[in-house]
Scaffold this motif. Structure first.
Motif, mmCIF file in Angstrom:
data_model
loop_
_atom_site.group_PDB
_atom_site.id
_atom_site.type_symbol
_atom_site.label_atom_id
_atom_site.label_comp_id
_atom_site.label_asym_id
_atom_site.label_seq_id
_atom_site.Cartn_x
_atom_site.Cartn_y
_atom_site.Cartn_z
ATOM 1 N N PRO A 1 -11.716 -1.077 13.495
ATOM 2 C CA PRO A 1 -10.667 -0.209 12.935
ATOM 3 C C PRO A 1 -9.542 0.013 13.948
ATOM 4 O O PRO A 1 -9.802 0.307 15.115
ATOM 5 N N TYR B 1 0.838 -1.200 0.000
ATOM 6 C CA TYR B 1 0.000 0.000 0.000
ATOM 7 C C TYR B 1 0.875 1.253 0.000
ATOM 8 O O TYR B 1 0.597 2.217 -0.727
ATOM 9 N N TRP C 1 -5.109 -0.070 -1.529
ATOM 10 C CA TRP C 1 -5.115 -1.267 -0.695
ATOM 11 C C TRP C 1 -5.663 -2.463 -1.461
ATOM 12 O O TRP C 1 -6.700 -2.380 -2.100
ATOM 13 N N THR D 1 -14.741 3.995 8.393
ATOM 14 C CA THR D 1 -15.339 3.516 7.134
ATOM 15 C C THR D 1 -14.342 2.760 6.268
ATOM 16 O O THR D 1 -14.708 1.834 5.540
ATOM 17 N N TRP D 2 -13.062 3.132 6.318
ATOM 18 C CA TRP D 2 -12.035 2.453 5.527
ATOM 19 C C TRP D 2 -11.968 0.968 5.869
ATOM 20 O O TRP D 2 -11.699 0.125 5.013
ATOM 21 N N LYS E 1 -14.545 -1.040 4.097
ATOM 22 C CA LYS E 1 -14.319 -1.022 2.648
ATOM 23 C C LYS E 1 -13.142 -1.906 2.251
ATOM 24 O O LYS E 1 -13.229 -2.703 1.304
ATOM 25 N N ASN E 2 -12.031 -1.803 2.964
ATOM 26 C CA ASN E 2 -10.798 -2.472 2.549
ATOM 27 C C ASN E 2 -10.604 -3.863 3.136
ATOM 28 O O ASN E 2 -9.874 -4.679 2.581
ATOM 29 N N ARG F 1 -4.100 8.878 5.089
ATOM 30 C CA ARG F 1 -4.810 8.349 3.929
ATOM 31 C C ARG F 1 -5.384 6.953 4.145
ATOM 32 O O ARG F 1 -6.503 6.666 3.740
ATOM 33 N N ARG F 2 -4.622 6.065 4.765
ATOM 34 C CA ARG F 2 -5.049 4.665 4.857
ATOM 35 C C ARG F 2 -6.199 4.474 5.841
ATOM 36 O O ARG F 2 -7.111 3.695 5.581
ATOM 37 N N THR F 3 -6.180 5.172 6.975
ATOM 38 C CA THR F 3 -7.122 4.855 8.055
ATOM 39 C C THR F 3 -8.145 5.950 8.332
ATOM 40 O O THR F 3 -8.824 5.892 9.357
ATOM 41 N N THR F 4 -8.266 6.919 7.456
ATOM 42 C CA THR F 4 -9.310 7.942 7.611
ATOM 43 C C THR F 4 -9.861 8.324 6.238
ATOM 44 O O THR F 4 -9.353 7.870 5.207
ATOM 45 N N ASN F 5 -10.849 9.201 6.243
ATOM 46 C CA ASN F 5 -11.418 9.710 4.988
ATOM 47 C C ASN F 5 -10.851 11.082 4.647
ATOM 48 O O ASN F 5 -11.556 11.954 4.129
#
Length: 524
Positions: A246, A82, A88, A317-318, A321-322, A285-289
């Motif tokens: 999360p 990533y 991801w 939310t990530w 989704k991921n 970037r990876r763990t938030t919007n």
């Protein structure tokens, strides 16, 4: 031609037709040739290619085992990709599936070849399978080389895995040798020269003898006398329970507590206005919007955001989704709703939560980047939160950061000081170190025992797989940091645990049974 067609019509051999069809794409009787007694099973070209088929099988098996045993680090592998690719994807799972398919393909070709030999048929591998064999061999070799070069610690993981799987790998190898006895014996009997028979049988018997004697040099801490197993290692949730919620959020830590975790691990960063908060990555970037809320600042370091700006971000939310882990459980509707409403967590709230449930805490502290207003004040800010805001019981804090340790010991006596690397016992005692926090690839039962004699306990990270946790348990580890508290908590005893007497019985019975079966096959 007429005679061949008559043979094709009246001499039905459906089993051989299927074997030759799948192996050689020769479905008709007149396309096949039998091996005459004393003659080679295939042409010179096919004889030269057959070792490549065997090599492709062996290397695909090795890569499948090596990659399969690396499941403990799949999340780290995906996280690394990533960071390089910017999106991801579960690359680790894709590689595992590809490795399993290629190994299965090579296994089927070998089984077909052995069956054809047993039926006295000459071997001819179809050109499409030859291309496939080259591709499998190239993929397996290049993948093993890439692992050795780019992920050198993975070799240590494989070596550790042998300490628990070696007895069972030995059992599997013996079983394969028993299965191979049939085509080896059949081919040796058909040979018309003693030299040829020796060439066929000699390597087989030599390999078998080595396998019979391998257990003499085998070591596993899980082979031990009854009553000598130490207590079960304590479980510290790595960023909480990131397989269930999360990472580094309140929900994640609550899930660890709910499943009986003994401690909580996290990562601490300082906001631009001096609020310590929990974040592992340099960016958000990876763990938030952040890309939705602050698209122009998505690549900016997390420490350069103010706390007010950080509070506007969603930190859950990530996760939905991921799905960052292979084999994650499906969340209930209630958990999904809770995950979608997670926000960035402060250090102060984290410490209060741990203190209220009497849980140990350990954290990595990240110094703010240059031009940050708290770059030179960050440690004091963290200590203020620990000592003045949260007022957590000091014996619950495993202080890991090594700089200004003497200052921390003077202003905050009572912390359990922890070192992140191995060192001589004398040096550790001199600096009042009571615990070591080591990467699991440094696991050694001898070192654990040596440190324990000086009242220095050991914690290993990150341990997710039951086999690795079992090895830590058998080796005497005091605790492990894990992403899988909910899985490891249910383990009642180490996997692969047995007494020396049980293992010797298994070893001797396996050798005697296999020797009897192989002798019977050669005699018949």
């Amino acid at each position: 031609v007429v005679r061949r067609r008559l043979l094709q019509r009246y001499e039905h051999q459906p089993f051989i037709s299927c074997l030759a069809g799948f192996y050689s794409c020769r479905w008709k009787r007149y396309q096949r040739e039998r091996t005459e007694p004393g003659k080679c099973c295939c042409s010179t070209r096919e004889c030269m290619f057959f070792p490549l088929l065997v090599a492709a099988f062996c290397f695909s098996l090795v890569f499948l085992y090596v990659w399969g045993e690396g499941k403990n680090d799949y999340n780290g592998f995906d996280w690394y990709n990533y960071g390089n690719l910017g999106f991801w994807f579960l690359w680790s799972l894709l590689i595992l599936v590809v490795a399993a398919v290629l190994f299965t393909y090579m296994s089927l070709l070998l089984v077909l070849a052995m069956c054809l030999l047993a039926e006295g048929q000459q071997l001819y591998l179809h050109w499409s399978h030859k291309i496939g064999t080259f591709l499998v061999l190239g993929f397996s070799l290049s993948s093993l080389f890439a692992l050795s070069f780019l992920w050198r610690d993975h070799r240590k993981t494989v070596r550790l895995s042998f300490q628990v799987t070696a007895p069972y790998l030995h059992l599997g190898a013996i079983a394969i040798m028993v299965l191979l006895a049939w085509p080896v014996a059949l081919h040796a009997i058909r040979a018309d020269k003693k030299v040829t028979q020796v060439i066929i049988v000699g390597p087989y018997l030599a390999t078998l003898l080595i396998l019979f004697l391998i257990p003499l040099g085998m070591y596993s801490p899980c082979i031990r006398e009854m009553g000598t197993l130490g207590p079960k290692p304590a479980l510290i949730g790595h960023r909480g329970a990131p397989m269930l919620a999360p990472e580094n959020t309140e929900m994640s830590f609550l899930k660890t507590i709910e499943h009986g975790g003994d401690g909580l691990e996290t990562d601490v960063t300082i906001s631009y206005d001096g609020v310590p908060f929990l974040m592992h990555d340099d960016t958000l970037r990876r763990t938030t919007n952040v890309q939705e809320v602050y698209p122009n600042d998505a690549g900016k370091a997390a420490a350069f955001f103010s706390w007010d700006a950080l509070q506007k971000l969603n930190a859950g939310t990530w996760f939905l989704k991921n799905k960052p882990f292979v084999g994650m459980r499906s969340l209930s509707k209630a958990d999904q709703n809770q995950a979608m409403n997670q926000s960035i967590y402060t250090l102060s709230s984290f410490l209060r939560l741990a203190d209220s449930h009497n849980k140990l805490v350990i954290f990595d502290l990240y110094r703010p980047p240059e031009k940050h207003p708290y770059r030179n004040l960050w440690l004091r800010k963290v200590l203020d939160v620990i000592l003045k805001e949260s007022k957590i019981k000091r014996h619950l804090v495993l202080w890991l950061h090594n700089s200004v340790r003497s200052f921390v010991q003077s202003v905050a006596p009572g912390f359990q000081h922890t070192m992140g690397r191995k060192a001589p016992v004398e040096d550790l005692l001199k600096h009042n170190i009571v615990k070591l926090n080591l990467v699991y690839t440094d696991m050694s039962s001898e070192d654990i025992r040596k440190y324990a004699e000086a009242n220095i306990t050991t914690n290993f990270y990150v341990v997710n797989e039951p086999w690795l946790y079992s090895l830590a348990w058998c080796s005497g580890a005091h605790s492990v940091t894990t992403n899988a508290v909910h899985l490891l908590k249910d383990l009642s005893q180490p996997l692969f645990l047995m007494t020396p007497q049980q293992y010797n019985t298994m070893w001797i019975l396996t050798d005697l049974t296999s020797a009897f079966l192989i002798s019977l096959i050669f005699a018949l």
